[in-house]
Motif scaffolding. Structure first.
Motif, PDB file in Angstrom:
ATOM      1  N   ASP A  21      29.462 -17.042  -7.546  1.00 30.03           N
ATOM      2  CA  ASP A  21      29.994 -15.763  -7.109  1.00 30.03           C
ATOM      3  C   ASP A  21      29.753 -15.581  -5.618  1.00 30.03           C
ATOM      4  OD1 ASP A  21      30.823 -13.215  -6.763  1.00 30.03           O
ATOM      5  OD2 ASP A  21      29.352 -12.314  -8.093  1.00 30.03           O
ATOM      6  N   GLN A  22      30.816 -15.704  -4.850  1.00 25.32           N
ATOM      7  CA  GLN A  22      30.673 -15.596  -3.412  1.00 25.32           C
ATOM      8  C   GLN A  22      31.460 -14.418  -2.857  1.00 25.32           C
ATOM      9  OE1 GLN A  22      31.753 -19.364  -1.795  1.00 25.32           O
ATOM     10  NE2 GLN A  22      30.223 -20.448  -2.953  1.00 25.32           N
ATOM     11  N   SER A  23      31.789 -13.466  -3.722  1.00 21.54           N
ATOM     12  CA  SER A  23      32.577 -12.348  -3.244  1.00 21.54           C
ATOM     13  C   SER A  23      31.694 -11.287  -2.589  1.00 21.54           C
ATOM     14  CB  SER A  23      33.389 -11.741  -4.394  1.00 21.54           C
ATOM     15  OG  SER A  23      32.542 -11.430  -5.458  1.00 21.54           O
ATOM     16  N   GLN A  24      32.297 -10.555  -1.704  1.00 28.33           N
ATOM     17  CA  GLN A  24      31.604  -9.548  -0.913  1.00 28.33           C
ATOM     18  C   GLN A  24      31.146  -8.389  -1.799  1.00 28.33           C
ATOM     19  OE1 GLN A  24      34.031  -7.526   2.059  1.00 28.33           O
ATOM     20  NE2 GLN A  24      32.521  -8.177   3.539  1.00 28.33           N
ATOM     21  N   ARG A  25      29.970  -7.864  -1.493  1.00 26.71           N
ATOM     22  CA  ARG A  25      29.426  -6.720  -2.220  1.00 26.71           C
ATOM     23  C   ARG A  25      29.227  -5.556  -1.253  1.00 26.71           C
ATOM     24  NH1 ARG A  25      26.916 -11.131  -4.440  1.00 26.71           N
ATOM     25  NH2 ARG A  25      27.073 -11.270  -6.678  1.00 26.71           N
ATOM     26  N   THR A  26      29.293  -4.343  -1.808  1.00 28.34           N
ATOM     27  CA  THR A  26      29.071  -3.140  -1.030  1.00 28.34           C
ATOM     28  C   THR A  26      28.090  -2.250  -1.778  1.00 28.34           C
ATOM     29  OG1 THR A  26      31.279  -3.235  -0.078  1.00 28.34           O
ATOM     30  CG2 THR A  26      30.186  -1.097  -0.041  1.00 28.34           C
ATOM     31  N   PHE A  27      27.071  -1.790  -1.068  1.00 32.43           N
ATOM     32  CA  PHE A  27      26.115  -0.847  -1.634  1.00 32.43           C
ATOM     33  C   PHE A  27      26.363   0.521  -1.011  1.00 32.43           C
ATOM     34  CE2 PHE A  27      23.989  -4.819  -2.521  1.00 32.43           C
ATOM     35  CZ  PHE A  27      23.554  -4.612  -3.829  1.00 32.43           C
ATOM     36  N   LEU A  28      26.529   1.531  -1.871  1.00 34.11           N
ATOM     37  CA  LEU A  28      26.747   2.909  -1.446  1.00 34.11           C
ATOM     38  C   LEU A  28      25.455   3.677  -1.705  1.00 34.11           C
ATOM     39  CD1 LEU A  28      30.297   3.345  -3.012  1.00 34.11           C
ATOM     40  CD2 LEU A  28      29.706   2.709  -0.656  1.00 34.11           C
ATOM     41  N   ILE A  29      24.819   4.104  -0.631  1.00 37.46           N
ATOM     42  CA  ILE A  29      23.482   4.676  -0.663  1.00 37.46           C
ATOM     43  C   ILE A  29      23.579   6.165  -0.346  1.00 37.46           C
ATOM     44  CG2 ILE A  29      21.200   4.533   0.418  1.00 37.46           C
ATOM     45  CD1 ILE A  29      22.228   1.586   1.274  1.00 37.46           C
ATOM     46  N   PRO A  30      22.864   7.011  -1.110  1.00 44.20           N
ATOM     47  CA  PRO A  30      22.940   8.448  -0.816  1.00 44.20           C
ATOM     48  C   PRO A  30      22.568   8.738   0.642  1.00 44.20           C
ATOM     49  CG  PRO A  30      21.722   8.073  -2.856  1.00 44.20           C
ATOM     50  CD  PRO A  30      21.958   6.724  -2.224  1.00 44.20           C
ATOM     51  N   GLU A  31      23.371   9.565   1.283  1.00 43.29           N
ATOM     52  CA  GLU A  31      23.149   9.899   2.687  1.00 43.29           C
ATOM     53  C   GLU A  31      21.717  10.378   2.908  1.00 43.29           C
ATOM     54  OE1 GLU A  31      25.654  12.269   6.013  1.00 43.29           O
ATOM     55  OE2 GLU A  31      25.246  13.378   4.176  1.00 43.29           O
ATOM     56  N   GLY A  32      21.061   9.797   3.922  1.00 44.62           N
ATOM     57  CA  GLY A  32      19.715  10.200   4.283  1.00 44.62           C
ATOM     58  C   GLY A  32      18.614   9.457   3.548  1.00 44.62           C
ATOM     59  N   TYR A  33      18.955   8.672   2.532  1.00 47.63           N
ATOM     60  CA  TYR A  33      17.925   7.952   1.785  1.00 47.63           C
ATOM     61  C   TYR A  33      17.239   6.933   2.696  1.00 47.63           C
ATOM     62  CZ  TYR A  33      15.573   4.915  -1.518  1.00 47.63           C
ATOM     63  OH  TYR A  33      14.617   4.180  -2.174  1.00 47.63           O
ATOM     64  N   THR A  34      15.913   6.868   2.631  1.00 51.81           N
ATOM     65  CA  THR A  34      15.162   5.800   3.269  1.00 51.81           C
ATOM     66  C   THR A  34      14.138   5.295   2.266  1.00 51.81           C
ATOM     67  OG1 THR A  34      13.513   7.285   4.237  1.00 51.81           O
ATOM     68  CG2 THR A  34      15.407   6.705   5.617  1.00 51.81           C
TER      69      THR A  34
END
Length: 129
Positions: A21-34
């Protein structure tokens, strides 16, 4: 003959490095999370998804036993309440991306969201799930 051996070695090396599996991934992170984000394999999660939502506790579930980046880039975004995205740059706001090989837990990956100074002073502690 020497050129042929070098070529053959390179071809075999690249064939051995090929990942399923070499496809691109995207992580959507809640705004402001650290903090640390832990990505868990969850067989009940939707399959063949390439956008993963991180919850406010820093967890994302994927239906992939062998979580890895492959050769494709991974994208990271803050996601606000309106669904707008703000890109987060690896090396500036994303640090320490690793896989379960480092934790000894198959089907787990993790990364840190925040500035470099905070990353350097915040240890990743694997969870028991």
């Amino acid at each position: 003959m020497k050129t042929f051996i070098i070529f053959l070695t390179a071809v075999l090396f690249l064939a051995g490095c090929k990942q399923q599996d070499q496809s691109q991934r995207t992580f959507l992170i809640p705004e402001g999370y650290t903090g640390w984000v832990t990505v868990h394999n969850d067989p009940s999660a939707e399959e063949n998804v390439r956008e993963y939502k991180v919850n406010k506790e820093g967890h994302a579930s994927v239906n992939e036993k062998n979580i890895h980046d492959g050769w494709a880039a991974t994208n990271y975004f803050y996601l606000d309440k309106d669904g707008d995205r703000k890109e987060l740059s690896p090396g500036k706001m994303i640090h320490g991306a690793s896989s379960g090989d480092e934790t000894g837990k198959e089907g787990e990956a993790y990364f840190f969201v925040g500035d470099k100074k905070k990353f350097e002073t915040t240890e990743y502690i694997p969870e028991d799930r």
